[in-house]
Design a protein around this motif. Structure first.
Motif, PDB file in Angstrom:
ATOM      1  N   ASP A 108      42.351  42.902  31.770  1.00  0.00           N
ATOM      2  CA  ASP A 108      41.318  42.376  32.663  1.00  0.00           C
ATOM      3  C   ASP A 108      41.858  42.178  34.076  1.00  0.00           C
ATOM      4  O   ASP A 108      41.179  42.492  35.051  1.00  0.00           O
ATOM      5  N   ASN A 109      43.074  41.655  34.191  1.00  0.00           N
ATOM      6  CA  ASN A 109      43.676  41.451  35.509  1.00  0.00           C
ATOM      7  C   ASN A 109      43.853  42.784  36.236  1.00  0.00           C
ATOM      8  O   ASN A 109      43.601  42.874  37.440  1.00  0.00           O
ATOM      9  N   LEU A 110      44.307  43.811  35.529  1.00  0.00           N
ATOM     10  CA  LEU A 110      44.466  45.130  36.132  1.00  0.00           C
ATOM     11  C   LEU A 110      43.115  45.672  36.583  1.00  0.00           C
ATOM     12  O   LEU A 110      42.989  46.227  37.681  1.00  0.00           O
ATOM     13  N   LEU A 111      42.080  45.510  35.762  1.00  0.00           N
ATOM     14  CA  LEU A 111      40.762  46.013  36.112  1.00  0.00           C
ATOM     15  C   LEU A 111      40.171  45.256  37.295  1.00  0.00           C
ATOM     16  O   LEU A 111      39.524  45.861  38.160  1.00  0.00           O
ATOM     17  N   VAL A 112      40.415  43.952  37.369  1.00  0.00           N
ATOM     18  CA  VAL A 112      39.956  43.176  38.527  1.00  0.00           C
ATOM     19  C   VAL A 112      40.687  43.648  39.780  1.00  0.00           C
ATOM     20  O   VAL A 112      40.079  43.827  40.841  1.00  0.00           O
ATOM     21  N   ARG A 113      41.977  43.919  39.654  1.00  0.00           N
ATOM     22  CA  ARG A 113      42.745  44.435  40.791  1.00  0.00           C
ATOM     23  C   ARG A 113      42.208  45.799  41.221  1.00  0.00           C
ATOM     24  O   ARG A 113      42.065  46.064  42.415  1.00  0.00           O
ATOM     25  N   GLU A 114      41.906  46.673  40.253  1.00  0.00           N
ATOM     26  CA  GLU A 114      41.308  47.969  40.582  1.00  0.00           C
ATOM     27  C   GLU A 114      40.015  47.778  41.366  1.00  0.00           C
ATOM     28  O   GLU A 114      39.777  48.465  42.359  1.00  0.00           O
ATOM     29  N   GLY A 115      39.181  46.855  40.905  1.00  0.00           N
ATOM     30  CA  GLY A 115      37.921  46.581  41.596  1.00  0.00           C
ATOM     31  C   GLY A 115      38.134  46.096  43.015  1.00  0.00           C
ATOM     32  O   GLY A 115      37.435  46.508  43.945  1.00  0.00           O
TER      33      GLY A 115
END
Length: 180
Positions: free
Chosen positions: A28-35
């Motif tokens: 989730d943290n990686l996906l939030v960073r991607e966003g």
């Protein structure tokens, strides 16, 4: 390295707990960073082309979802969503450059992808009904990977029919068949 150079020690449970929830949190943290990276990239792009739009971020189905919301953004969608597809790919490349990881983020502009998803689901249901009634397979028009996935997902939920893809890009299409 010889066998004597390797020392295996039991893990200290207090310091090395790797639970499913901590792995999910990392994803989730990686996906939030991607966003966040995608939003920064797209905000700069909108400034360059002098378009007004708000950027919404979400995480859904292990994928960052980035939406540009506003009016007068149809040129970011283009004919058959081709400009949107290209913009999504450029945004994925910008994210990959910053993170070092391939991105699967999904970009939408003014709800175009959601509207297209709804149209494709209705098309898939109608096509499945025709195939069930006639027993004959039906070939749909060529679609991009996003569109084919929507059709395959919809067909997979309907008893008595199945779907396959055939052909090569850009003429790859979905074929709906009666179950054997």
């Amino acid at each position: 390295m010889s066998d004597t150079d390797v020392v295996i020690e039991p893990a200290d449970d207090a310091n090395s707990i790797d639970t499913d929830s901590s792995v999910e949190q990392d994803v989730d943290n990686l996906l939030v960073r991607e966003g966040d990276i995608a939003a920064d990239y797209l905000e700069r792009l909108l400034d360059i082309v002098d378009f007004d739009g708000d950027i919404d971020l979400d995480v859904e189905n292990d994928r960052a979802i980035v939406a540009i919301v506003g009016s007068g953004l149809s040129s970011l969608i283009g004919p058959r969503g081709e400009t949107l597809d290209a913009l999504q790919e450029l945004t994925r490349l910008a994210v990959a450059q910053k993170t070092g990881n391939r991105s699967r983020l999904m970009l939408d502009v003014s709800g175009h992808r959601q509207a297209r998803r709804d149209e494709l689901a209705a098309l898939a249901k109608d096509t499945a009904a025709r195939v069930l009634e006639s027993g004959e397979s039906a070939r749909l028009t060529p679609m991009n990977p996003f569109e084919r996935k929507v059709v395959h997902d919809t067909i997979s939920a309907i008893d008595g029919v199945r779907s396959e893809s055939e052909g090569e890009e850009p003429n790859r299409r979905v074929v709906v068949l009666a179950d054997r």
